[in-house]
Design a protein around this motif. Structure first.
Motif, PDB file in Angstrom:
ATOM      1  N   ASP A  96       0.829  -1.203   0.000  1.00 11.57           N
ATOM      2  CA  ASP A  96       0.000   0.000   0.000  1.00 11.57           C
ATOM      3  C   ASP A  96       0.862   1.251   0.000  1.00 11.57           C
ATOM      4  N   SER A  97       1.977   1.200   0.725  1.00 11.77           N
ATOM      5  CA  SER A  97       2.902   2.329   0.779  1.00 11.77           C
ATOM      6  C   SER A  97       4.293   1.816   0.434  1.00 11.77           C
ATOM      7  N   GLY A  98       5.076   2.637  -0.215  1.00 13.58           N
ATOM      8  CA  GLY A  98       6.391   2.215  -0.664  1.00 13.58           C
ATOM      9  C   GLY A  98       6.303   1.528  -2.018  1.00 13.58           C
ATOM     10  N   PRO A  99       7.397   1.433  -2.719  1.00  7.42           N
ATOM     11  CA  PRO A  99       7.377   0.863  -4.070  1.00  7.42           C
ATOM     12  C   PRO A  99       7.258  -0.655  -4.067  1.00  7.42           C
ATOM     13  N   TRP A 100       6.588  -1.192  -5.076  1.00 13.54           N
ATOM     14  CA  TRP A 100       6.551  -2.643  -5.261  1.00 13.54           C
ATOM     15  C   TRP A 100       7.795  -3.123  -6.003  1.00 13.54           C
ATOM     16  N   GLY A 101       8.439  -2.239  -6.737  1.00 13.56           N
ATOM     17  CA  GLY A 101       9.622  -2.622  -7.495  1.00 13.56           C
ATOM     18  C   GLY A 101      10.595  -1.470  -7.637  1.00 13.56           C
ATOM     19  N   VAL A 102      11.885  -1.804  -7.675  1.00 10.33           N
ATOM     20  CA  VAL A 102      12.947  -0.818  -7.897  1.00 10.33           C
ATOM     21  C   VAL A 102      14.006  -1.477  -8.770  1.00 10.33           C
ATOM     22  N   TRP A 103      14.334  -0.858  -9.888  1.00 10.18           N
ATOM     23  CA  TRP A 103      15.433  -1.356 -10.708  1.00 10.18           C
ATOM     24  C   TRP A 103      16.746  -0.929 -10.072  1.00 10.18           C
ATOM     25  N   GLN A 104      17.531  -1.914  -9.616  1.00  8.30           N
ATOM     26  CA  GLN A 104      18.856  -1.598  -9.080  1.00  8.30           C
ATOM     27  C   GLN A 104      19.788  -1.179 -10.201  1.00  8.30           C
ATOM     28  N   SER A 105      19.689  -1.882 -11.316  1.00  6.00           N
ATOM     29  CA  SER A 105      20.512  -1.608 -12.487  1.00  6.00           C
ATOM     30  C   SER A 105      19.833  -2.304 -13.664  1.00  6.00           C
ATOM     31  N   GLU A 106      20.379  -2.144 -14.847  1.00 10.44           N
ATOM     32  CA  GLU A 106      19.821  -2.830 -16.005  1.00 10.44           C
ATOM     33  C   GLU A 106      19.909  -4.347 -15.786  1.00 10.44           C
ATOM     34  N   GLY A 107      18.769  -5.011 -15.778  1.00 10.60           N
ATOM     35  CA  GLY A 107      18.752  -6.456 -15.577  1.00 10.60           C
ATOM     36  C   GLY A 107      18.670  -6.901 -14.135  1.00 10.60           C
ATOM     37  N   SER A 108      18.618  -5.975 -13.171  1.00  3.66           N
ATOM     38  CA  SER A 108      18.536  -6.337 -11.754  1.00  3.66           C
ATOM     39  C   SER A 108      17.383  -5.579 -11.114  1.00  3.66           C
ATOM     40  N   LEU A 109      16.405  -6.324 -10.623  1.00  5.86           N
ATOM     41  CA  LEU A 109      15.157  -5.740 -10.139  1.00  5.86           C
ATOM     42  C   LEU A 109      14.849  -6.230  -8.733  1.00  5.86           C
ATOM     43  N   ASP A 110      14.542  -5.299  -7.830  1.00  5.02           N
ATOM     44  CA  ASP A 110      14.068  -5.634  -6.486  1.00  5.02           C
ATOM     45  C   ASP A 110      12.548  -5.571  -6.470  1.00  5.02           C
ATOM     46  N   LEU A 111      11.918  -6.569  -5.850  1.00  8.27           N
ATOM     47  CA  LEU A 111      10.464  -6.626  -5.779  1.00  8.27           C
ATOM     48  C   LEU A 111      10.007  -6.805  -4.332  1.00  8.27           C
ATOM     49  N   THR A 112       8.832  -6.272  -4.021  1.00  8.61           N
ATOM     50  CA  THR A 112       8.215  -6.435  -2.708  1.00  8.61           C
ATOM     51  C   THR A 112       6.774  -6.874  -2.898  1.00  8.61           C
ATOM     52  N   THR A 113       6.377  -7.927  -2.193  1.00 10.73           N
ATOM     53  CA  THR A 113       4.981  -8.350  -2.172  1.00 10.73           C
ATOM     54  C   THR A 113       4.488  -8.308  -0.729  1.00 10.73           C
ATOM     55  N   GLY A 114       3.190  -8.137  -0.579  1.00 13.89           N
ATOM     56  CA  GLY A 114       2.611  -8.020   0.759  1.00 13.89           C
ATOM     57  C   GLY A 114       2.420  -6.568   1.130  1.00 13.89           C
ATOM     58  N   GLN A 115       1.348  -6.292   1.878  1.00 12.25           N
ATOM     59  CA  GLN A 115       1.015  -4.908   2.208  1.00 12.25           C
ATOM     60  C   GLN A 115       1.695  -4.423   3.478  1.00 12.25           C
ATOM     61  N   GLY A 116       2.190  -5.340   4.295  1.00 10.74           N
ATOM     62  CA  GLY A 116       2.875  -4.941   5.514  1.00 10.74           C
ATOM     63  C   GLY A 116       1.918  -4.616   6.649  1.00 10.74           C
ATOM     64  N   GLY A 117       2.475  -4.568   7.858  1.00 11.62           N
ATOM     65  CA  GLY A 117       1.680  -4.226   9.030  1.00 11.62           C
ATOM     66  C   GLY A 117       0.589  -5.254   9.301  1.00 11.62           C
ATOM     67  N   ASP A 118      -0.566  -4.766   9.721  1.00  9.36           N
ATOM     68  CA  ASP A 118      -1.680  -5.662  10.043  1.00  9.36           C
ATOM     69  C   ASP A 118      -2.229  -6.360   8.804  1.00  9.36           C
ATOM     70  N   ALA A 119      -1.925  -5.835   7.621  1.00  9.35           N
ATOM     71  CA  ALA A 119      -2.466  -6.417   6.382  1.00  9.35           C
ATOM     72  C   ALA A 119      -1.672  -7.623   5.905  1.00  9.35           C
ATOM     73  N   GLY A 120      -0.568  -7.939   6.560  1.00 10.76           N
ATOM     74  CA  GLY A 120       0.189  -9.125   6.172  1.00 10.76           C
ATOM     75  C   GLY A 120       1.660  -8.849   5.971  1.00 10.76           C
ATOM     76  N   GLU A 121       2.455  -9.868   6.198  1.00  8.91           N
ATOM     77  CA  GLU A 121       3.907  -9.756   6.112  1.00  8.91           C
ATOM     78  C   GLU A 121       4.351  -9.379   4.699  1.00  8.91           C
ATOM     79  N   GLN A 122       5.351  -8.537   4.627  1.00 10.83           N
ATOM     80  CA  GLN A 122       5.967  -8.232   3.353  1.00 10.83           C
ATOM     81  C   GLN A 122       7.160  -9.154   3.116  1.00 10.83           C
ATOM     82  N   ARG A 123       7.352  -9.531   1.860  1.00 10.67           N
ATOM     83  CA  ARG A 123       8.508 -10.334   1.468  1.00 10.67           C
ATOM     84  C   ARG A 123       9.217  -9.606   0.335  1.00 10.67           C
ATOM     85  N   HIS A 124      10.529  -9.760   0.325  1.00  4.17           N
ATOM     86  CA  HIS A 124      11.355  -8.996  -0.596  1.00  4.17           C
ATOM     87  C   HIS A 124      12.198  -9.948  -1.434  1.00  4.17           C
TER      88      HIS A 124
END
Length: 397
Positions: free
Chosen positions: A151-179
């Motif tokens: 809900d807050s914060g990015p779901w994805g961030v490109w570290q570099s060309e070909g390298s992508l960070d992803l986040t799933t889960g809403q965090g807090g009471d809505a459920g654990e986030q995984r990276h």
């Protein structure tokens, strides 16, 4: 690799149908809301970087479906990537109730996240042959049902060309986030991807490594080892701007080849990063350090550096230099910087550490201070000279 669409005379490359968990028409009745009053339901949204960072591509939605609704929205019929100047449709995939797109720094890839009431999916598209990779968890399974994007914060961030960070889960009471961190590349004409799960924490200190008056967000990331796929894990330090944009990163590992350490140093009232690599392989040592700050683009600007090499293989057929004065001078210079520093990350000796004063770092001194001949009443240079002389005498006798 596929030819560009214009060369083929085609208008678009249609995406393969989404999997069962991503099918709007197959949602169960309780997951599909009845149409509301006229005018109360809006069309789906497309967020993110609609224009690719290199300005070549433009993302858009086309049409919407009124047969199903969810979250007060009609789902988009399709999501398209077009030529920014020509408007030609280069890639097309199924739309959903909400979608967001992120282009890689050099424009070679686009990451598209789509969400419905009970699922989310992430697809990476390469922009030359227009093939795609649907993100899966490290074990190969799809994102679990009822897992949503943050809900807050990015779901994805490109570290570099070909390298992508992803986040799933809403965090807090809505459920654990995984990276996750993902690597993508084109092989044999198809886009291939691989994902590692990562754990990260925001370090507590306040550091302004680019000297602009705004502290960076400094993260410590542990990318998990995957024994089944024979993939080693590693650690990363990351600096982000206050808007969460990745600004700088540096990797270390517990395997010998990846040993190293990094500190936050205060020098003349300013924050600097100190990267220190005291490496020794089979008795041959090369110690190096770099003291640097970050410019406005995140590039390292080295203000001081140094190195020293020495060989303790006395008696070997080919024995290189051993200069006690040079070794002592280098160590004293580095430890002078460490006096006003904080340890951010170290993997020396295969041992992960973080936090605490840099002045406690003594890994590079252990060859001398752990020796029974070490005399605290003598200078470091005198101790190195005496211990070296003893080693030489024993190994050449």
């Amino acid at each position: 690799m596929l030819l560009l669409l214009a060369a083929c005379g085609q208008a678009r490359v249609p995406e393969e149908p989404l999997g069962k968990t991503a099918s709007l028409e197959e949602e169960t009745p309780e997951d599909v809301e009845a149409p509301g009053e006229a005018g109360s339901i809006q069309s789906a949204v497309l967020e993110g970087e609609l224009l690719s960072p290199d300005g070549r591509f433009l993302a858009r939605m086309e049409g919407h479906r009124e047969s199903v609704t969810s979250m007060g929205l009609y789902p988009a019929d399709t999501v398209q990537i077009t030529g920014a100047e020509t408007g030609e449709v280069l890639w097309e995939g199924d739309g959903s109730y909400s979608q967001s797109i992120l282009g890689s720094p050099e424009g070679g890839f686009s990451a598209l996240a789509r969400s419905a009431r009970t699922w989310c999916s992430i697809t990476v598209i390469e922009t030359e042959g227009w093939t795609k990779w649907d993100f899966t968890l490290p074990d190969g399974s799809p994102v679990l049902e009822y897992t949503f994007l943050p809900d807050s914060g990015p779901w994805g961030v490109w570290q570099s060309e070909g390298s992508l960070d992803l986040t799933t889960g809403q965090g807090g009471d809505a459920g654990e986030q995984r990276h996750y961190t993902c690597a993508v590349e084109t092989r044999d004409g198809k886009l291939k991807g691989i994902a590692w799960e990562e754990r990260y924490e925001t370090l507590p200190g306040s550091y302004d490594f680019d000297h602009d008056g705004e502290p960076e967000i400094v993260e410590l990331v542990n990318v998990a080892e995957d024994e089944e796929r024979n993939l080693a894990g590693w650690y990363e330090l990351r600096a982000r701007r206050p808007d969460n944009r990745l600004y700088w990163s540096n990797s270390f590992a517990e395997a010998h080849v990846g040993w190293g350490s990094c500190f936050a140093c205060r020098v003349d009232g300013e924050d600097y990063l100190l990267r220190y690599l005291p490496s020794m392989y089979q008795g041959y040592a090369t110690y190096t350090y770099e003291l640097f700050f970050l410019d406005e683009t995140g590039e390292e600007q080295v203000v001081r550096d140094g190195s020293v090499s020495f060989d303790i293989n006395f008696g070997a057929p080919v024995h290189e230099r051993f200069n006690p004065a040079a070794v002592a001078a280098f160590l004293e210079e580095v430890h002078g910087l460490l006096e006003d520093s904080e340890l951010l990350l170290a993997t020396e000796g295969g041992n992960f550490r973080s936090g605490g004063p840099g002045s406690d770092f003594k890994d590079d001194l252990a060859h001398w201070t752990d020796n029974e001949l070490y005399d605290e009443n003598k200078s470091l240079e005198e101790n190195i000279r005496d211990i070296g002389a003893c080693w030489e005498e024993n190994r050449t006798a």
